[in-house]
Design a protein around this motif. Structure first.
Motif, PDB file in Angstrom:
ATOM      1  N   SER A   1     -27.489   8.757  -7.405  1.00  0.00           N
ATOM      2  CA  SER A   1     -27.893   7.450  -7.909  1.00  0.00           C
ATOM      3  C   SER A   1     -29.237   7.563  -8.615  1.00  0.00           C
ATOM      4  O   SER A   1     -30.066   8.408  -8.273  1.00  0.00           O
ATOM      5  CB  SER A   1     -27.979   6.432  -6.765  1.00  0.00           C
ATOM      6  N   THR A   2     -29.445   6.701  -9.597  1.00  0.00           N
ATOM      7  CA  THR A   2     -30.651   6.770 -10.417  1.00  0.00           C
ATOM      8  C   THR A   2     -31.451   5.482 -10.280  1.00  0.00           C
ATOM      9  O   THR A   2     -30.887   4.396 -10.450  1.00  0.00           O
ATOM     10  CB  THR A   2     -30.272   6.969 -11.897  1.00  0.00           C
ATOM     11  N   PRO A   3     -32.762   5.565  -9.971  1.00  0.00           N
ATOM     12  CA  PRO A   3     -33.579   4.342  -9.931  1.00  0.00           C
ATOM     13  C   PRO A   3     -33.494   3.609 -11.257  1.00  0.00           C
ATOM     14  O   PRO A   3     -33.392   4.224 -12.326  1.00  0.00           O
ATOM     15  CB  PRO A   3     -34.989   4.882  -9.663  1.00  0.00           C
ATOM     16  N   HIS A   4     -33.558   2.283 -11.195  1.00  0.00           N
ATOM     17  CA  HIS A   4     -33.370   1.473 -12.400  1.00  0.00           C
ATOM     18  C   HIS A   4     -34.406   1.812 -13.469  1.00  0.00           C
ATOM     19  O   HIS A   4     -34.076   1.909 -14.658  1.00  0.00           O
ATOM     20  CB  HIS A   4     -33.455  -0.008 -12.039  1.00  0.00           C
ATOM     21  N   SER A   5     -35.650   2.007 -13.068  1.00  0.00           N
ATOM     22  CA  SER A   5     -36.698   2.307 -14.048  1.00  0.00           C
ATOM     23  C   SER A   5     -36.428   3.629 -14.752  1.00  0.00           C
ATOM     24  O   SER A   5     -36.641   3.764 -15.960  1.00  0.00           O
ATOM     25  CB  SER A   5     -38.062   2.350 -13.364  1.00  0.00           C
ATOM     26  N   VAL A   6     -35.928   4.625 -13.994  1.00  0.00           N
ATOM     27  CA  VAL A   6     -35.617   5.930 -14.583  1.00  0.00           C
ATOM     28  C   VAL A   6     -34.434   5.797 -15.540  1.00  0.00           C
ATOM     29  O   VAL A   6     -34.435   6.374 -16.632  1.00  0.00           O
ATOM     30  CB  VAL A   6     -35.305   6.961 -13.480  1.00  0.00           C
TER      31      VAL A   6
ATOM     32  N   ASP B   1     -23.913   5.242 -14.227  1.00  0.00           N
ATOM     33  CA  ASP B   1     -25.066   5.170 -15.125  1.00  0.00           C
ATOM     34  C   ASP B   1     -24.692   5.640 -16.533  1.00  0.00           C
ATOM     35  O   ASP B   1     -25.142   5.073 -17.530  1.00  0.00           O
ATOM     36  CB  ASP B   1     -26.215   6.015 -14.575  1.00  0.00           C
TER      37      ASP B   1
END
Length: 473
Positions: free
Chosen positions: A7-12, A61
């Protein structure tokens, strides 16, 4: 790799999305001295950078990034995606984008995309695959997987059978918890969203469920039958998915068993499937309320978008023409009292806003099962009461404003009366439009915003100009 790890942080994700868009922008013309070597080197460098930006991202993503790109750039990024992610990404993108991606894939690519998918995921993708590819995919599956795919495909999209998951853990009630723990340790991994084990007998009849947390905190020497919950929330494959989603929300479910008419366990429903259902229902409701026929790719061709939007725009044109004819009937009154032209949009606009508030509330209540046709009359009385009070208050306010602006008490009274009557019309239509659509088996949200706006515009003009003609001219 697990979902948590990928999973990827939203900001990244936003930063990577911005970088992908930047890399896809046309490069500036190279200087003359560097013209020979720059193009090839620049293309290779850009491809490598794009690959790095999407590498390691979760399929969801990557799907999000693809949906933000025009067709040409979308194909460029899609060609850089690893083959073992293709299937999962196709399941994550919207229907319209999926169609555009599949159109650019040949048979070997399509077959490779399905290799990593489970039976229920293949069933989700099946209707979008060419027939020869689907038959080849089914041929490659073993007998049990083929049966599962065909079972899921046999149900309609709005039925639980179409979204149920076949990957689950079953146990018997006559074994100890220690035996269950040893059995789980021998598994490579538990199916995703496993919060409970399903207890069945020798005939696969569901007899109860054993939550994982109960398994961990109870004495290992106890039998499953002593600890399990015999009364589980169960669903049938023919159940409506919208109602099932409401049950998941009501009872805070993570998974639930699906049983046939005889009570045999045939699958399960998971929370991730329910989240998808809720999102799709919400998207469809918004789309249909404003007259869009289907999901639309933001970067679809002009013709495709035109075909999706023309029907309700044509209806809107007719209703707008009717509203203009209503105004035309009172053209003489407007010429004699120019203030009417300035004030009549207020009556129509407030009525349309009030009607949309009512219709949104009714459509939502219908979707949640909180309103039935039997309660429509009581609901209509309530909405009329709200409209009457709002009309008298806000109609009175705008009436006072009209008196101050045009120094005419009769004009203020007409404004108040027209506002009140149009709000009553909006409330009435806000209840009747979705209830009527429901009675005729149509989606209550279908074109509701278009219809309520048309009625409150025409009605508001007629009421206001009619009252003005009677009492002021």
């Amino acid at each position: 790799m697990s979902e948590v790890e990928t999973s990827t942080p939203h900001s990244v994700l936003q930063a990577r999305l911005a970088r992908v868009h930047e890399l896809l922008q046309p490069a500036e013309a190279p200087q003359p001295a560097a013209e020979a070597a720059a193009p090839a080197a620049g293309i290779d460098s850009r491809t490598a950078q794009l690959t790095r930006e999407i590498e390691g991202l979760h399929p969801a993503d990557i799907a999000f990034i693809l949906e933000t790109l025009p067709p040409a750039e979308r194909r460029e990024v899609w060609n850089l995606v690893k083959a073992d992610q293709d299937g999962e990404i196709l399941l994550e993108v919207s229907d319209a984008v999926r169609e555009s991606l599949l159109a650019d894939m040949d048979k070997p690519e399509l077959l490779a995309a399905t290799e990593q998918l489970d039976a229920e995921e293949i069933a989700d993708l099946a209707e979008d695959l060419p027939e020869d590819v689907l038959q080849e995919v089914l041929h490659r599956l073993n007998a049990e997987e083929r049966r599962q795919v065909q079972t899921a495909m046999a149900w309609e999209d709005d039925q639980v059978g179409a979204i149920m998951d076949f990957d689950m853990v079953t146990i018997r009630e006559d074994v100890t918890l220690e035996t269950v723990l040893r059995y789980l340790r021998r598994l490579k991994e538990l199916p995703e969203q496993t919060d409970k084990l399903f207890v069945v007998n020798h005939d696969m009849l569901l007899t109860g469920v054993l939550p994982i947390r109960w398994l961990l905190v109870n004495d290992p020497a106890k039998l499953v039958s002593e600890v399990m919950a015999p009364d589980a929330n169960t669903f049938h494959p023919e159940d409506d998915v919208a109602g099932t989603a409401q049950a998941f929300e009501r009872y805070d479910l993570v998974t639930a068993p699906v049983v046939d008419a005889d009570g045999r366990l045939i699958g399960r429903v998971t929370i991730n499937a329910m989240v998808d259902v809720i999102r799709e229902e919400s998207d469809a409701e918004v789309r249909e309320r404003f007259g869009l026929l289907e999901d639309e790719d933001m970067f679809a061709s002009v013709w495709r978008s035109l075909r999706n939007r023309w029907a309700w725009l044509a209806i809107n044109l007719v209703t707008a023409f009717i509203a203009s004819r209503v105004i035309g009937v009172f053209e003489g009154s407007i010429q004699k009292l120019v203030a009417l032209a300035a004030l009549m949009p207020i009556v129509a606009g407030i009525g349309g806003n009030s009607g949309n508030q009512t219709i949104t509330m009714i459509v939502r209540a219908l979707a949640l099962g909180q309103v039935s046709p039997a309660s429509a009359r009581r609901l209509l009385r309530k909405e009329l009461g709200v409209a009457l009070v709002n009309g008298l208050i806000w109609g009175g306010v705008i009436g006072v404003v009209a008196v101050l602006l045009y120094d005419s008490v009769p004009l203020g009274l007409v404004m108040t009366a027209a506002m009140t009557l149009n709000l009553l019309l909006a409330a009435c239509m806000g209840v009747l439009i979705p209830m009527t659509l429901l009675r005729f088996g149509r989606d209550p949200a279908m074109g509701s915003s278009v219809m309520i706006t048309a009625l409150t515009d025409s009605g508001g003009f007629f009421i206001f100009l009619g009252l003005a003609t009677l009492f002021l001219i």
